[in-house]
Design a protein around this motif. Structure first.
Motif, PDB file in Angstrom:
ATOM      1  N   ARG A   1      50.045 -19.216 -52.801  1.00 33.63           N
ATOM      2  CA  ARG A   1      49.212 -19.896 -53.797  1.00 33.63           C
ATOM      3  C   ARG A   1      48.504 -21.053 -53.097  1.00 33.63           C
ATOM      4  O   ARG A   1      49.041 -21.660 -52.172  1.00 33.63           O
TER       5      ARG A   1
ATOM      6  N   TRP B   1      47.247 -22.148 -57.534  1.00 32.04           N
ATOM      7  CA  TRP B   1      46.542 -20.968 -58.009  1.00 32.04           C
ATOM      8  C   TRP B   1      46.909 -19.765 -57.143  1.00 32.04           C
ATOM      9  O   TRP B   1      46.909 -19.867 -55.919  1.00 32.04           O
TER      10      TRP B   1
ATOM     11  N   GLU C   1      44.372 -15.373 -59.847  1.00 30.91           N
ATOM     12  CA  GLU C   1      43.938 -16.380 -60.829  1.00 30.91           C
ATOM     13  C   GLU C   1      42.615 -17.003 -60.413  1.00 30.91           C
ATOM     14  O   GLU C   1      41.721 -17.198 -61.245  1.00 30.91           O
ATOM     15  N   LEU C   2      42.489 -17.304 -59.141  1.00 34.02           N
ATOM     16  CA  LEU C   2      41.258 -17.907 -58.643  1.00 34.02           C
ATOM     17  C   LEU C   2      40.082 -16.934 -58.785  1.00 34.02           C
ATOM     18  O   LEU C   2      38.984 -17.333 -59.176  1.00 34.02           O
TER      19      LEU C   2
END
Length: 177
Positions: free
Chosen positions: A34, A136, A140-141
């Protein structure tokens, strides 16, 4: 907006002889790959907001590596870091807090197992404009609807995770906002 870490001195927008401000940014990854991003906004307009990587301008005679680690500690409280190579470079220019900023940004890859993050030494301008931190995932990004800088960060991160760090820094297209 690459980030509201800009110095507050009127002449600090650019370096000597109009050179862009030298900036060190950190692409910080945790053990789950992440990326840690900061949430910021225009100080007088909280609705004008974006996400960006930690980092900021060099102070005094410090190196970009020293600035990257200092800024990361100040903005996130994270100090247990393995700082890797410069993976991306870019020139950007953007309005922020009533001024135009011109920056030469170097992005360092870094890894940490320390995922608890909280700012510990923000400047006055950062206190008015930084509103949070978030880890993130790449997915998700990629699906984010929020503004993120650099603008192609989702694809850059996916390439980084798939292929590893480049052998030499990738020069990103200039971003002029």
């Amino acid at each position: 907006m690459p980030g509201p870490e800009a110095p507050e001195a009127p002449g600090a927008v650019a370096g000597a002889a109009g050179e862009p401000r030298k900036v060190a940014r950190v692409v910080l990854l945790d053990p789950r790959d992440r990326i840690l991003l900061m949430h910021g906004c225009e100080p007088d307009d909280p609705d004008d907001d974006w996400w960006f990587t930690p980092g900021g301008g060099l102070e005094g005679s410090e190196t970009r590596e020293e600035a990257a680690l200092r800024e990361l500690a100040e903005e996130t409280g994270i100090t247990e870091v393995e700082l890797g190579p410069v993976i991306w470079r870019r020139i950007c220019s953007f309005p922020f807090d009533g001024r135009r900023w011109h920056q030469d940004e170097w992005y360092f890859l870094a890894r940490t197992a320390q995922t608890a993050a909280a700012p510990r030494a923000l400047t006055e301008l950062e206190r008015r404009s930084v509103t949070g931190l978030r880890w993130w995932t790449s997915a998700e990004l990629s699906s984010a609807r929020e503004t993120v800088y650099p603008t192609k960060l989702a694809g850059l991160l996916r390439t980084l995770l798939d292929e590893g760090p480049p052998s030499t820094p990738v020069v990103l297209a200039p971003e002029i906002v």
